[in-house]
Write a protein that holds these residues in place. Sequence first.
Motif, mmCIF file in Angstrom:
data_model
loop_
_atom_site.group_PDB
_atom_site.id
_atom_site.type_symbol
_atom_site.label_atom_id
_atom_site.label_comp_id
_atom_site.label_asym_id
_atom_site.label_seq_id
_atom_site.Cartn_x
_atom_site.Cartn_y
_atom_site.Cartn_z
ATOM 1 N N SER A 48 37.363 31.670 -17.175
ATOM 2 C CA SER A 48 35.966 32.005 -17.502
ATOM 3 C C SER A 48 35.054 32.392 -16.498
ATOM 4 N N ASN A 49 35.668 33.294 -15.581
ATOM 5 C CA ASN A 49 34.950 33.852 -14.358
ATOM 6 C C ASN A 49 34.107 32.909 -13.596
ATOM 7 N N LYS A 50 34.539 31.667 -13.641
ATOM 8 C CA LYS A 50 33.954 31.044 -12.640
ATOM 9 C C LYS A 50 34.337 30.713 -11.335
ATOM 10 N N LYS A 51 33.553 30.386 -10.529
ATOM 11 C CA LYS A 51 33.883 30.118 -8.886
ATOM 12 C C LYS A 51 34.750 28.977 -8.662
ATOM 13 N N PRO A 52 35.321 29.081 -7.439
ATOM 14 C CA PRO A 52 36.109 27.898 -6.877
ATOM 15 C C PRO A 52 34.846 27.107 -5.859
ATOM 16 N N GLN A 53 35.605 25.908 -5.229
ATOM 17 C CA GLN A 53 34.484 25.187 -4.604
ATOM 18 C C GLN A 53 34.002 26.103 -3.560
ATOM 19 N N GLU A 54 33.037 25.746 -3.080
ATOM 20 C CA GLU A 54 32.093 26.499 -2.024
ATOM 21 C C GLU A 54 32.861 26.729 -0.727
ATOM 22 N N ALA A 55 33.640 25.642 -0.434
ATOM 23 C CA ALA A 55 34.420 25.672 1.036
ATOM 24 C C ALA A 55 35.403 26.923 0.804
ATOM 25 N N LEU A 56 35.878 27.168 -0.246
ATOM 26 C CA LEU A 56 37.083 28.239 -0.279
ATOM 27 C C LEU A 56 36.659 29.696 -0.691
ATOM 28 N N ILE A 57 35.223 29.642 -0.794
ATOM 29 C CA ILE A 57 34.739 31.255 -0.891
ATOM 30 C C ILE A 57 34.590 31.842 0.068
ATOM 31 N N SER A 58 35.012 33.057 0.473
ATOM 32 C CA SER A 58 34.922 34.015 1.322
ATOM 33 C C SER A 58 33.998 34.945 1.412
ATOM 34 N N PRO A 63 39.362 39.242 -3.053
ATOM 35 C CA PRO A 63 40.678 38.982 -2.867
ATOM 36 C C PRO A 63 40.792 37.634 -1.866
ATOM 37 N N PHE A 64 39.847 37.532 -1.073
ATOM 38 C CA PHE A 64 40.017 36.633 0.222
ATOM 39 C C PHE A 64 39.717 35.401 -0.542
ATOM 40 N N THR A 65 38.855 35.025 -1.424
ATOM 41 C CA THR A 65 38.637 33.944 -1.966
ATOM 42 C C THR A 65 39.851 33.588 -2.668
ATOM 43 N N LEU A 66 40.398 34.201 -3.320
ATOM 44 C CA LEU A 66 41.740 34.063 -4.017
ATOM 45 C C LEU A 66 42.832 33.620 -3.158
ATOM 46 N N LEU A 67 42.926 34.262 -1.986
ATOM 47 C CA LEU A 67 43.839 34.012 -0.928
ATOM 48 C C LEU A 67 43.432 32.526 -0.413
ATOM 49 N N ASN A 68 42.290 32.050 -0.213
ATOM 50 C CA ASN A 68 41.941 30.784 0.150
ATOM 51 C C ASN A 68 42.304 29.877 -0.732
ATOM 52 N N VAL A 69 42.170 30.127 -1.905
ATOM 53 C CA VAL A 69 42.311 29.127 -3.046
ATOM 54 C C VAL A 69 43.880 28.882 -3.296
ATOM 55 N N ARG A 84 41.967 22.490 -11.723
ATOM 56 C CA ARG A 84 40.750 22.143 -12.406
ATOM 57 C C ARG A 84 39.705 22.101 -11.727
ATOM 58 N N GLU A 85 39.479 21.535 -10.523
ATOM 59 C CA GLU A 85 38.618 21.629 -9.691
ATOM 60 C C GLU A 85 37.913 22.917 -9.043
ATOM 61 N N ASN A 86 39.006 23.806 -9.102
ATOM 62 C CA ASN A 86 38.549 25.091 -8.557
ATOM 63 C C ASN A 86 38.472 26.201 -9.674
ATOM 64 N N ASN A 87 38.515 25.712 -10.799
ATOM 65 C CA ASN A 87 38.485 26.587 -12.087
ATOM 66 C C ASN A 87 39.617 27.902 -11.749
ATOM 67 N N VAL A 88 40.846 27.505 -11.506
ATOM 68 C CA VAL A 88 41.785 28.507 -11.449
ATOM 69 C C VAL A 88 42.917 28.156 -12.212
ATOM 70 N N ARG A 89 43.431 29.084 -12.973
ATOM 71 C CA ARG A 89 44.631 28.814 -13.969
ATOM 72 C C ARG A 89 45.825 28.614 -13.145
ATOM 73 N N ILE A 90 46.370 27.516 -13.377
ATOM 74 C CA ILE A 90 47.757 26.971 -12.602
ATOM 75 C C ILE A 90 48.810 27.813 -12.934
ATOM 76 N N LYS A 91 49.101 28.733 -14.151
ATOM 77 C CA LYS A 91 50.058 29.440 -14.343
ATOM 78 C C LYS A 91 49.751 30.707 -13.541
ATOM 79 N N ALA A 92 48.621 31.024 -13.069
ATOM 80 C CA ALA A 92 48.320 32.199 -12.367
ATOM 81 C C ALA A 92 48.743 31.901 -10.746
#
Length: 215
Positions: A48-58, A63-69, A84-92
């Motif tokens: 849902s276009n949500k961001k992960p936890q602040e510490a992982l945001i580049s 692309p680098f936020t995704l790399l960190n996640v 769940r905590e980082n709003n990312v799909r486990i399947k992805a």
Amino acid sequence: VTTLGKLVSQFPLEPRLGKLIVGSKKLDIVEYAIILAAGLDVREPFISNKKPQEALISKRGDPFTLLNVFGAYLWEKDKEKFCRENNVRIKAMEEIQQIRQQITTIIWKTDKECLKSGLAGKIEPKAGIETLLAFCLFNSFCDHVAIHDGKGNMYTTADNKKCEIPGNSCLFDKKAKYITYISIDEKNDQKRFNSVTKILPNWINQVGSKLYLNR
């Protein structure tokens, strides 16, 4: 077919992403480039276009936020909770790992020297890695460049399209002067970038159009 084309054709990826990996060899960052390319090959990794936890945001770009996640995901024991905590799909995340393993296996069979290990396991953070990878990414998408219009989140692309950085981007409101992007979404007469990365002006001079610097 060029030598680059032959190398890129080995990977189960879009040619630009294959070029990203090939270009990373001289910088000795192939294992990180593999993950970056695999991540960019997977559609809509975040929920849902949500961001992960602040510490992982580049600060370098999406692309680098995704790399960190993904890097953090590899170290987590409870991967479902992490996602769940980082709003990312486990399947992805699982798909990125599968693509990463495929590419690692292909390279391992042909050029072992550029990989630290034949296994696509956990990765350690590496100082300066984002800048090096960003250059490789721009080298592959050098025609996908845009300049900030001077206000808001609106940019002008090299082919004179007016596009904006979406609100879920980690570069939203950062007003980076030059960016590169993976693609553009066009809906309801609005154009928005996908996967934005901040780049340096001298990169455009080295790789892209020199005329673009004189806008």
